[in-house]
Each structure stands twice: as C-alpha cells, then as structure tokens.
Scaffold this active site. Structure first.
Site, PDB file in Angstrom:
ATOM      1  N   LYS A  72       0.911  -1.350  -0.155  1.00 57.27           N
ATOM      2  CA  LYS A  72      -0.124  -0.010  -0.091  1.00 57.27           C
ATOM      3  C   LYS A  72       0.822   1.163  -0.114  1.00 57.27           C
ATOM      4  CE  LYS A  72      -2.628   0.142   3.541  1.00 57.27           C
ATOM      5  NZ  LYS A  72      -1.597   0.900   4.426  1.00 57.27           N
ATOM      6  N   THR A  74       4.102   1.669  -1.005  1.00 54.13           N
ATOM      7  CA  THR A  74       4.887   1.361  -2.155  1.00 54.13           C
ATOM      8  C   THR A  74       3.893   2.050  -3.234  1.00 54.13           C
ATOM      9  OG1 THR A  74       6.071  -0.213  -1.346  1.00 54.13           O
ATOM     10  CG2 THR A  74       6.069   0.040  -3.578  1.00 54.13           C
ATOM     11  N   ARG A  95       2.293   8.803   6.786  1.00 51.32           N
ATOM     12  CA  ARG A  95       2.495   8.688   8.159  1.00 51.32           C
ATOM     13  C   ARG A  95       4.042   8.344   8.425  1.00 51.32           C
ATOM     14  NH1 ARG A  95      -0.888   3.653  10.156  1.00 51.32           N
ATOM     15  NH2 ARG A  95      -0.203   3.090   8.355  1.00 51.32           N
ATOM     16  N   LYS A 106       7.630  -5.904  10.847  1.00 54.76           N
ATOM     17  CA  LYS A 106       7.638  -5.449   9.370  1.00 54.76           C
ATOM     18  C   LYS A 106       8.882  -4.763   8.764  1.00 54.76           C
ATOM     19  CE  LYS A 106       4.605  -1.889   7.096  1.00 54.76           C
ATOM     20  NZ  LYS A 106       3.428  -0.786   7.481  1.00 54.76           N
ATOM     21  N   PHE A 383       2.798  -9.474  -9.744  1.00 51.93           N
ATOM     22  CA  PHE A 383       4.137 -10.304  -9.466  1.00 51.93           C
ATOM     23  C   PHE A 383       4.334 -10.994 -10.721  1.00 51.93           C
ATOM     24  CE2 PHE A 383       3.301  -8.912  -5.098  1.00 51.93           C
ATOM     25  CZ  PHE A 383       4.346  -9.175  -4.481  1.00 51.93           C
TER      26      PHE A 383
END
Length: 558
Positions: A72, A74, A95, A106, A383
């Site tokens: 998201k 990215t 953010r 993460k 992908f």
C-alpha cells in the site's frame, strides 16, 4: 537474478537538496526549517498565508493484510511519482513509521523497491524527533498526574480509576501490565499501571487531528486522565498541564518535508496505528499538501475496514475533507491466501483459490463505492508469477461492481510503473463526482454507531457488547460524549475480531469488551477481541539483522 534490497536502492539514489524540493513545490524559503540537507519542517504560517486553492485528495487503502504483502505505501508513493510523470503537480502525504514495527516484524515502512521516500534510514529511525516529543508529552502528563496525587490530591483522584498510561515507541510486552510507586511513601502511591506504544497514545491522535497550535492546546486540555472518588472525570486541563504539553509539541507539529526517489515532494508526519488508533497522517500535513499540489496522494493504515473507515468517518468528519477518489491495493498472491491457499504454493496458478479469496477485495470495493459513495479503482500489484487468467478473473469481478482495475509495477519500475494507475485516478477525479457520506451519523448512539460499522463495513450481524462495556457506554453518554465518532480497535487480519477468519466472513458478531473516550482526540475508542495497545516482538525480531559500519552506513533495515 539478484535484487537490491530497499535500503540498498535508497542508499544508491542521489537525493536533491531539500531546498530544491521545497522550491519545486512552490514553498518560499521563509517557511522552511532545515534538518540537515535532506529534511525540513514547514512552518505552519504557510497554511495560513497560502492563497492557492486546494488540490484533489486521493486516498490509497487496501484489502485485508496478509503475510504475502499488498504494497500500500509503495503504491501510494509510486502513484504520486506516476502522476508527476504524466505532468501533474503532486504531493504525497504519509505517516511516520513507529520504531516498534521497524525493529519487530515489519521492518522499514517508507515504501519499497523503486517507490520509496528518502532518506529512508532517517524516516524509519529518529527522523525529526516528532515521536520522541509525543512520548515526552505523554509521560510528562503521567508524571504530573502521579505528582498531584503525591502532593495531597486536591482533585480527589481515585488511584484505582486512573486511565492515563505511560508510553514508549517500542514493542515491549513486559511493560503491558506493571505495578509502580513502590519503595515507600516518598516514592509515590503504589498502583497498577502499564505502557502503551507511543503510536497508540491519545497524544498521537490529538497531534494528528489538530489544525493549529491553539487547537492542539485545547485538545490536550480536554484529555481525560482518570476519575475522582465521586465519579467526575479529571482532565489534563484540571492538572494545568496543557501549556507544558503544547510547549513540548509546538515544533513537532510542523509537517516534515522529504522526497521520493524521483524527487516528488513528500510530507511525512504523525503515525497513529490503524488497528488501535485512527491510522492517518496529520491533518496539518494533509491540508498543507492540498495547498501545494494539484493532487495529494495519502494513505490510511491496514485494510479499508480499518484505516479507510477511520480516515473517512473520523479524520474527514473532523477536518471537513472530502476525497475525490480512492485506490484499493491488492495482489493476486494475497487474494489466493484469503482463499485458503498454502503460502508455499502462491506461485502456482489457482483460479479456484482466487475465487474463494476475491470476496475480500469485493467487500472493500463495495464499501468504498456503496457505503461511502466514492469513486474507486483497484490497483493490482503484479508479481512475475501472476498469470493472465488470474488477472482477467479479478478484472471481470471488479467490473461487475462498476470498478476498473489497473496493473501496478511501481516496486520494480517506480513512477513509470504507476502511470496507467495515475491516468485512471485523474479520470476518476475529473469525470466522476463523489457522493461522499459517512457510515453512521453523529446523532446515533454509541451502540448504534458500533453496530453500523460492524454491519455496513465489516459485513457482520452486529456488535456484541459485553456488560462491562455497556456500562462504560452509559457513563460516557451521560457525560455528553455520545455524539463523538467511534474508533474501533480491532485485528487488522480479518473483517472480524478473530485474526484467523480471513476472506470475507459472514454471520459473525464483533465482541466489544472495553469502551473509553479520547476526549482530546474527539472520538470514542472501542476495544474488540484480543487487541492490545502494546505489541510484542516476534521470536526473531527485525532488530537482530540491523547493523551499522564504522562509516555510519546502516544495513538490514529492509
């Protein structure tokens, strides 16, 4: 083929001086406060003095998160770079990452591949010190509260009913529940206490929803820290703490200016979690970005049931914002996981698993389009293992809801891989008119709002409110807080409060076990399931792989 890591890509890039980025955004140097060569804060006077009309606001959200990843942030950055490449003046608003996830599961949270904001290491670590200021303000209030009790307790605060907790910007399960004030009378009043992660602090929410220094001070003053022996709420204003808290936060309140790898101006400011808090960057950063660009691309945390719901029902309500378009990010791999596919087999084509998983995407799409009345497009992160048949299946299913799908390859190609998505976003903004509405009205009771979210957004039968939570709701409504919006703290991994129920479950209720007010932030917080306000580190935290050489070059930060 060997791929560079995110940090290797970022470190190999040539950054422009931040003064040059500011100039490209039309920011006069008098509004810039530099933090080194590549970071700056923007003085709040720019927002007051700007005569530019607001640009268009684009929200990027996603399907329910999975271990396969959706991309998201990215996509948000790549879309902004894509808009720039097709000739639009654009600013991205994001953010700030929390140190907890950076050192936990993460890793870095500044985008990925060739769609990143930089300097990546600074943004992921101390940046301009905003989170440290927020943590200091939170803990100053805690110290003043306990000191008031120690020095005679003139307000009659019941130590058993203190609701304000200390915080630290780190995943530390050891601090969830503690006993402090031990060691005798001189060392305080012994009581049960605990820590939240800084991004779950109400100070963070206040910080991100304030639109000026005076609004910040007023909101801080309204924060409820506990209750007296005769059931009266005690506020930071009662403790005469608001001025000192504001003094700690006044510089942090200025939005941070950085850049993408392609030189697009980026405002990175504030960082509440979306599974615990409202999951959006600061109102000041968003409003400043709207003055700087024809388009502002922003994101909200986790899936659309969390970040987007809170962005729309809380942030837009309080800040009087209306998005012009919404992008919903998905991947074939993640949808197959939602369909029950083995994680090790995601590279294999499986229309059957995709068919079982795609209802998750379609529910998010329907919510944005039919509940909130906003134009949207699905951004499908492609992908190499995705087959044409799988992509065609998703396109056909989304078309049935009147929503287009655009392929995105921004991780590998940067803005060039986001041009097709950018053109569809421009088309939505120019050709479709939002019929924006909230998922519930201000006039509804707290219980009605919780049920509206559970039914209309999550797709369940309603909210199952436990007896203790019902009593808390009754108390809050008697105190006059019934008209506030609701911020649901819920697992990010499911529409339900059970993280194991992936896809698009039906016939479920969401259990509400605790309800409290964040009076300064201006919303009610409802804790559901087993959600915690202080995460823990995993068995092998990302911190174990982070290192720095004698030249100060950081490695392992994803």
């Amino acid at each position: 083929m060997a791929y560079l890591s995110d940090i290797e890509i970022a470190q190999a890039s040539e950054l422009k001086p931040i003064t040059e980025i500011a100039s490209s955004a039309g920011i006069d140097e008098k509004y810039i406060e530099q933090y080194g060569r590549y970071k700056a804060k923007i003085d709040l006077s720019l927002l007051k003095e700007s005569t530019r009309p607001d640009g268009r606001l684009v929200l990027v959200t996603a399907i329910t998160p999975t271990p396969a990843g959706e991309g998201k942030t990215t996509t948000t950055i790549g879309l902004a770079d894509g808009l720039k490449r097709i000739g639009k003046r654009v600013t991205v608003a994001l953010r700030e990452p929390s140190l907890g996830p950076v050192f936990g599961v993460k890793g870095g949270a500044a985008g990925g591949g060739y769609a990143q904001v930089v300097p990546m290491e600074d943004i992921n670590l101390h940046f301009t010190g905003d989170f440290h200021a927020i943590g200091a303000a939170n803990n100053l209030l805690a110290a003043m509260l306990d000191n008031h009790i120690q020095q005679g307790n003139a307000l009659g605060i019941d130590p058993r009913r203190i609701t304000w907790r200390r915080c630290v910007d780190m995943n530390d399960r050891q601090l969830r529940f503690i006993v402090d004030g031990l060691g005798g009378k001189a060392n305080g009043t012994p009581r049960e206490d605990g820590f939240d992660i800084t991004v779950a602090s109400e100070i963070m929410a206040v910080f991100c929803l304030s639109d000026s220094v005076s609004d910040l001070k007023a909101r801080l003053s309204r924060i409820i820290v506990g209750y007296t022996y005769d059931d009266r709420p005690v506020t930071a204003g009662d403790l005469k703490a608001a001025g000192a808290l504001t003094a700690l936060l006044k510089d942090a309140l200025k939005p941070n200016l950085v850049q993408t790898l392609e030189g697009t101006p980026a405002l990175v400011h504030g960082g509440p979690f979306a599974n615990i808090a409202h999951g959006c960057n600061s109102v000041l950063a968003t409003k400043t970005a709207l003055k700087l660009g024809e388009y502002t691309v922003t994101e909200a945390g986790f899936g659309a049931d969390l970040g987007a719901e809170k962005f729309l029902d809380i942030k837009c309500r309080q800040a009087h914002l209306t998005p012009d378009a919404v992008v919903i990010v998905a991947t074939v791999r993640a949808l197959k996981l939602h369909g029950g596919m083995n994680k090790k087999k995601l590279a294999e084509e499986s229309i059957s698993r995709l068919e079982k998983g795609i209802p998750n995407l379609l529910r998010h799409v329907s919510n944005i389009k039919n509940v909130y009345g906003l134009p949207c497009v699905v951004a499908l992160n492609r992908f190499p293992t995705d087959t044409d048949a799988e992509i065609d299946f998703i396109i056909a299913k989304c078309r049935e809801l009147g929503v287009n799908v655009r392929l995105s390859t921004v991780w590998a190609e940067g803005g060039a891989g986001g041009e097709e998505l950018a053109r569809e976003v421009v088309r939505l903004c120019e050709e479709e008119t939002p019929d924006f509405r909230y998922s519930y009205t201000d006039e509804m009771s707290i219980e009605e709002k919780l049920n509206a979210i559970a039914v209309r957004v999550y797709g369940g039968r309603g909210a199952a409110i436990l007896p203790a939570a019902k009593k808390q709701i009754e108390t809050l409504e008697k105190l006059g807080f019934g008209g506030l919006p609701v911020c649901v703290a819920k697992t990010q991994y499911s529409f339900t409060d059970d993280p194991t129920r992936t896809g698009a479950p039906e016939d479920f209720t969401v259990t509400v076990r605790n309800v409290k007010v964040s009076a300064g932030a201006g919303f009610i917080v409802a804790l559901t399931g087993d959600i915690m306000t202080m995460p823990g580190l995993p068995k092998i935290p990302a911190a174990e792989n982070i290192d720095v050489d004698e030249n100060g070059r950081i490695t392992g930060l994803f």
